[in-house]
Design a protein around this motif. Structure first.
Motif, short mmCIF file in Angstrom:
data_model
loop_
_atom_site.label_atom_id
_atom_site.label_comp_id
_atom_site.label_asym_id
_atom_site.label_seq_id
_atom_site.Cartn_x
_atom_site.Cartn_y
_atom_site.Cartn_z
N LEU A 85 1.29 -1.35 -0.07
CA LEU A 85 -0.17 0.12 -0.03
C LEU A 85 0.81 1.21 0.00
CD1 LEU A 85 -2.45 1.55 0.27
CD2 LEU A 85 -2.69 1.04 2.50
N ALA A 86 1.41 1.47 0.73
CA ALA A 86 2.88 2.75 0.85
C ALA A 86 3.32 2.59 -0.70
CB ALA A 86 3.93 2.32 2.30
N ALA A 87 4.04 1.38 -0.82
CA ALA A 87 4.63 1.50 -2.22
C ALA A 87 3.78 2.78 -2.92
CB ALA A 87 5.14 0.25 -2.48
N GLY A 88 2.87 1.09 -3.07
CA GLY A 88 2.00 1.77 -4.55
C GLY A 88 1.34 3.20 -4.40
N GLU A 101 8.49 6.15 -14.91
CA GLU A 101 9.98 6.24 -15.45
C GLU A 101 10.34 4.31 -15.30
OE1 GLU A 101 13.31 7.79 -14.02
OE2 GLU A 101 11.69 8.61 -12.56
N TRP A 102 11.20 3.46 -15.62
CA TRP A 102 12.37 2.78 -15.31
C TRP A 102 12.54 2.29 -13.73
CZ3 TRP A 102 9.93 -1.21 -17.82
CH2 TRP A 102 9.56 -1.03 -18.85
N ALA A 103 12.96 3.98 -13.07
CA ALA A 103 13.52 3.19 -11.92
C ALA A 103 12.15 2.86 -11.01
CB ALA A 103 14.14 4.80 -11.45
N LEU A 104 11.28 3.31 -11.14
CA LEU A 104 9.84 2.75 -10.28
C LEU A 104 10.59 1.42 -9.62
CD1 LEU A 104 7.44 5.04 -11.38
CD2 LEU A 104 8.27 4.97 -9.36
N LEU A 105 11.12 0.51 -11.30
CA LEU A 105 10.97 -1.02 -11.04
C LEU A 105 11.62 -1.13 -9.48
CD1 LEU A 105 11.01 -2.19 -14.02
CD2 LEU A 105 9.09 -2.86 -12.32
N VAL A 106 12.64 -0.42 -8.66
CA VAL A 106 13.66 -0.91 -7.45
C VAL A 106 12.04 -1.07 -6.85
CG1 VAL A 106 15.68 0.12 -8.67
CG2 VAL A 106 13.89 1.94 -7.20
N VAL A 107 11.71 -0.21 -6.19
CA VAL A 107 10.41 -0.01 -5.25
C VAL A 107 10.21 -1.56 -5.49
CG1 VAL A 107 8.11 0.87 -4.34
CG2 VAL A 107 9.87 1.92 -5.52
N PRO A 108 9.89 -2.36 -6.38
CA PRO A 108 9.33 -3.92 -6.08
C PRO A 108 10.16 -4.39 -5.82
CG PRO A 108 8.60 -2.74 -8.06
CD PRO A 108 8.81 -1.13 -7.91
N LEU A 109 11.24 -4.36 -6.37
CA LEU A 109 12.34 -5.22 -7.06
C LEU A 109 12.43 -5.34 -5.37
CD1 LEU A 109 14.17 -4.35 -9.00
CD2 LEU A 109 13.72 -5.93 -8.94
N HIS A 110 12.84 -4.01 -4.11
CA HIS A 110 13.29 -3.87 -3.28
C HIS A 110 12.29 -5.14 -2.10
CE1 HIS A 110 14.35 -0.95 0.71
NE2 HIS A 110 14.01 -2.35 1.12
#
Length: 151
Positions: A85-88, A101-110
């Protein structure tokens, strides 16, 4: 309570962890596929904010604590910052204010990495923040166990 205990059965824990590991692999492939398009400043910031807010303060408090007990707010910060929820909310706000942007993928990667690779899940307030004891905490425990003779 360990992460395994929270799932009620060791197999449930393993299955959930494997699912997160699979999701991590999919996100990692997408990230690597677009590596040349990643803006590294935002990627580092987006990867780090979760732990800068949710983990590092609790870790500092825990390592400074003589007996390992810390204020429950550190558990809550960890648990909230490590939710989808917080990440979303962060991802949606970033995409709206800055742009997708593609940098946003690091949040789910984390988050996928924390669960799939490291096996980290929510930190119950009733449990220690970490499962290691610092030298300071060992010394404090040892000093408490030594009985002082009556004078």
């Amino acid at each position: 309570m360990s992460a395994e205990q929270a799932f009620g059965h060791r197999q449930n824990y393993r299955t959930t962890r494997a699912e997160y590991l699979g999701a991590f692999a999919v996100a990692a492939v997408a990230f690597l596929w677009h590596l040349g398009e990643v803006r590294w400043g935002p990627a580092i910031l987006l990867f780090a904010y979760i732990d800068l807010i949710g983990y590092i303060p609790g870790l500092i408090a825990y390592t400074r604590s003589r007996d390992g007990r810390i204020h429950p707010v550190f558990h809550v910060l960890y648990n909230v910052m490590h939710t989808w929820l917080a990440a979303g909310v962060v991802i949606l706000l970033w995409a709206w204010l800055v742009g997708p942007e593609w940098a946003l993928l690091v949040v789910p990667l984390h988050l996928f990495g924390d669960r799939g690779l490291l096996g980290n899940y929510a930190k119950p307030v009733s449990e220690p923040f970490e499962h290691f004891e610092t030298g300071r905490q060992k010394a404090f425990r040892a000093a408490r166990q030594v009985e002082v003779p009556a004078v």
